[in-house]
Scaffold this motif. Structure first.
Motif, short mmCIF file in Angstrom:
data_model
loop_
_atom_site.label_atom_id
_atom_site.label_comp_id
_atom_site.label_asym_id
_atom_site.label_seq_id
_atom_site.Cartn_x
_atom_site.Cartn_y
_atom_site.Cartn_z
N PRO A 168 0.41 -0.80 0.03
CA PRO A 168 -0.27 0.06 -0.32
C PRO A 168 0.63 1.04 -0.19
CG PRO A 168 -0.94 -1.49 1.68
CD PRO A 168 0.34 -1.96 1.23
N THR A 169 1.93 1.05 0.31
CA THR A 169 2.75 3.03 0.98
C THR A 169 2.78 2.43 -0.07
OG1 THR A 169 3.50 2.57 2.95
CG2 THR A 169 4.74 3.50 1.71
N LEU A 170 4.11 1.89 -0.95
CA LEU A 170 4.51 1.16 -2.47
C LEU A 170 3.46 2.32 -3.77
CD1 LEU A 170 5.88 -1.88 -2.35
CD2 LEU A 170 7.54 0.58 -2.58
N LEU A 171 2.50 1.95 -3.27
CA LEU A 171 1.14 2.29 -4.50
C LEU A 171 1.31 4.06 -4.43
CD1 LEU A 171 -1.41 0.14 -3.76
CD2 LEU A 171 -0.18 0.04 -5.95
N ASP A 172 1.63 4.78 -3.71
CA ASP A 172 1.55 5.97 -3.59
C ASP A 172 2.61 6.24 -3.19
OD1 ASP A 172 -0.92 6.08 -1.89
OD2 ASP A 172 0.10 5.98 0.11
N GLN A 173 4.38 5.74 -4.21
CA GLN A 173 5.02 5.97 -4.94
C GLN A 173 5.58 5.82 -5.79
OE1 GLN A 173 7.04 7.84 -2.46
NE2 GLN A 173 5.17 7.91 -0.45
N VAL A 174 5.50 4.56 -6.60
CA VAL A 174 5.51 4.35 -7.62
C VAL A 174 4.08 4.13 -8.84
CG1 VAL A 174 6.95 2.26 -9.11
CG2 VAL A 174 7.87 3.57 -6.84
N ARG A 175 4.06 4.82 -9.74
CA ARG A 175 3.26 4.12 -10.79
C ARG A 175 2.59 3.05 -11.00
NH1 ARG A 175 2.60 7.84 -15.72
NH2 ARG A 175 2.86 9.35 -14.28
N ALA A 176 1.93 2.50 -11.01
CA ALA A 176 0.93 0.76 -10.69
C ALA A 176 -0.08 0.95 -11.42
CB ALA A 176 1.33 0.18 -9.43
N PRO A 177 -0.50 0.26 -11.58
CA PRO A 177 -2.47 0.17 -11.93
C PRO A 177 -3.11 -0.22 -11.31
CG PRO A 177 -0.85 -1.55 -12.61
CD PRO A 177 -0.13 -0.75 -11.98
N SER A 178 -4.19 0.51 -11.02
CA SER A 178 -5.03 1.33 -9.84
C SER A 178 -5.64 0.48 -9.52
CB SER A 178 -6.54 2.18 -10.64
OG SER A 178 -7.09 1.67 -11.99
N TYR A 179 -5.87 -0.39 -10.31
CA TYR A 179 -6.75 -2.10 -9.25
C TYR A 179 -5.93 -2.84 -8.11
CZ TYR A 179 -4.14 -4.57 -13.57
OH TYR A 179 -3.03 -4.69 -13.91
N VAL A 180 -4.88 -2.24 -9.08
CA VAL A 180 -4.07 -3.35 -7.52
C VAL A 180 -4.57 -2.76 -5.72
CG1 VAL A 180 -2.01 -3.47 -6.57
CG2 VAL A 180 -2.13 -3.30 -9.02
N ALA A 181 -5.38 -1.82 -5.57
CA ALA A 181 -5.48 -1.11 -4.29
C ALA A 181 -6.78 -2.82 -4.00
CB ALA A 181 -5.85 -0.38 -4.42
N GLY A 182 -7.71 -3.18 -4.97
CA GLY A 182 -8.54 -3.54 -5.36
C GLY A 182 -8.67 -4.91 -4.93
N LEU A 183 -7.15 -5.14 -5.53
CA LEU A 183 -7.36 -6.78 -5.38
C LEU A 183 -6.65 -6.46 -3.53
CD1 LEU A 183 -4.39 -7.47 -8.63
CD2 LEU A 183 -6.68 -7.86 -8.04
N ILE A 184 -5.97 -5.73 -3.08
CA ILE A 184 -5.41 -6.19 -2.28
C ILE A 184 -6.51 -6.48 -1.07
CG2 ILE A 184 -4.60 -4.86 -0.49
CD1 ILE A 184 -2.72 -3.45 -1.35
N HIS A 185 -7.91 -5.40 -1.29
CA HIS A 185 -9.09 -5.68 -0.44
C HIS A 185 -9.51 -7.16 -0.63
CE1 HIS A 185 -13.49 -5.53 0.12
NE2 HIS A 185 -13.21 -4.55 0.97
N ASP A 186 -10.17 -7.74 -1.45
CA ASP A 186 -10.30 -9.15 -1.90
C ASP A 186 -9.05 -10.03 -1.71
OD1 ASP A 186 -12.21 -8.20 -4.10
OD2 ASP A 186 -10.92 -8.40 -5.82
N LYS A 187 -8.10 -9.99 -1.21
CA LYS A 187 -7.29 -11.08 -0.60
C LYS A 187 -6.84 -11.11 0.56
CE LYS A 187 -2.94 -13.28 0.50
NZ LYS A 187 -2.93 -12.25 1.63
N ALA A 188 -7.32 -9.43 1.82
CA ALA A 188 -7.95 -9.72 2.96
C ALA A 188 -8.99 -10.41 3.66
CB ALA A 188 -8.16 -8.39 3.24
N LEU A 189 -9.83 -10.94 2.45
CA LEU A 189 -11.25 -11.80 2.47
C LEU A 189 -11.21 -13.02 3.09
CD1 LEU A 189 -13.62 -10.36 -0.19
CD2 LEU A 189 -13.37 -9.34 2.36
N ALA A 190 -9.54 -14.05 1.89
CA ALA A 190 -9.21 -15.59 2.51
C ALA A 190 -7.61 -15.52 2.10
CB ALA A 190 -10.42 -16.11 1.77
#
Length: 258
Positions: free
Chosen positions: A182-204
């Motif tokens: 999550p910190t890297l997403l604020d520092q390096v340009r990355a696909p916008s959907y990665v934050a959503g993948l992190i949210h999905d991974k938190a479920l299982a």
């Protein structure tokens, strides 16, 4: 362990882990939390990866009875799965010299369970161990995780792929290790959907990447590889560690003092 270390463990959703270290066979120099909790995408059912270094007695180095260079322990405590791996200081130091970003991430993890003066000394030396060749570590790690994602379709190796590529890019550009996605997403340009993948991974822990276009994924991963190549090419990091002698002296002093 300081109050700030305890606070960071609580912020990561972790309990006081110091009691789980009781009974280790050799004195611990440090133990930190690695894995998904360090990387910023743990699931509710994620195990806790503890990594660190221990100190063998001199007799275990020079005698006929060789000591355990690596100690591994896996167990369950009150429903929490724990995985502890520690290396003897000499082995850990050799890994640090070999452009191994993984051990540097363990050393520099802010999720500290146990620390010591030797741990602090290793942290102080760590900037002089970072070279532009660490990009090879992150490039290879990303390839391995990408192949695993293509085989399983699971979110975990996909997030690892993005995490290690972004860590490598950031390291080449700044000389600083940052393993928290999550910190890297604020520092390096990355696909916008990665934050959503992190949210999905938190479920299982073993959830699948369901709503991601495979072609876009491949294009985005290839773009990050290109960015890592460019960052390595432009990096001002040295080609070799600059603190080899200081690290050697620290290992010798620590062993003799024990």
């Amino acid at each position: 362990m300081t109050a700030i270390h305890s606070e960071r463990l609580r912020e990561a959703g972790l309990p006081d882990l110091r009691p789980v270290l009781d009974g280790q066979g050799h004195p611990l120099l440090f133990a930190t939390v690695s894995g998904a909790h360090l990387y910023g995408f743990p699931s509710s059912d994620s195990d806790v990866d503890l990594r660190g270094a221990h100190l063998l007695p001199l007799s275990g180095i020079i005698g006929l009875r060789e000591g355990e260079e690596t100690q591994t322990r896996m167990w369950d405590r009150d429903g929490l799965e724990l995985d502890l791996v520690t290396h003897d200081l000499l082995k850990f130091a050799r890994l640090m010299i070999r452009r191994n970003g993984y051990v540097l991430e363990q050393l520099l993890s802010p999720l500290v369970v146990h620390t010591s003066g030797v741990h602090s000394a290793l942290v102080d030396l760590s900037p002089g161990l970072i070279t532009r060749h660490h990009a090879h570590h992150y490039r290879g790690f990303a390839n391995t995780q990408w192949a695993l994602y293509q085989k399983t379709g699971e979110l975990k190796p996909l997030l690892y792929t993005f995490r290690v590529l972004l860590t490598g890019i950031y390291l080449m550009r700044t000389g600083t290790i940052e393993a928290h996605l999550p910190t890297l997403l604020d520092q390096v340009r990355a696909p916008s959907y990665v934050a959503g993948l992190i949210h999905d991974k938190a479920l299982a822990e073993h959830s699948l990447a369901m709503d991601v276009d495979p072609k876009r994924l491949r294009t985005d991963v290839e773009a990050l590889h290109t960015a890592l190549d460019a960052a390595q090419e432009a990096s001002r990091l040295p080609g070799e560690p600059t603190v080899y002698d200081a690290l050697h002296d620290l290992v010798v002093r620590t062993r003799v003092a024990a």
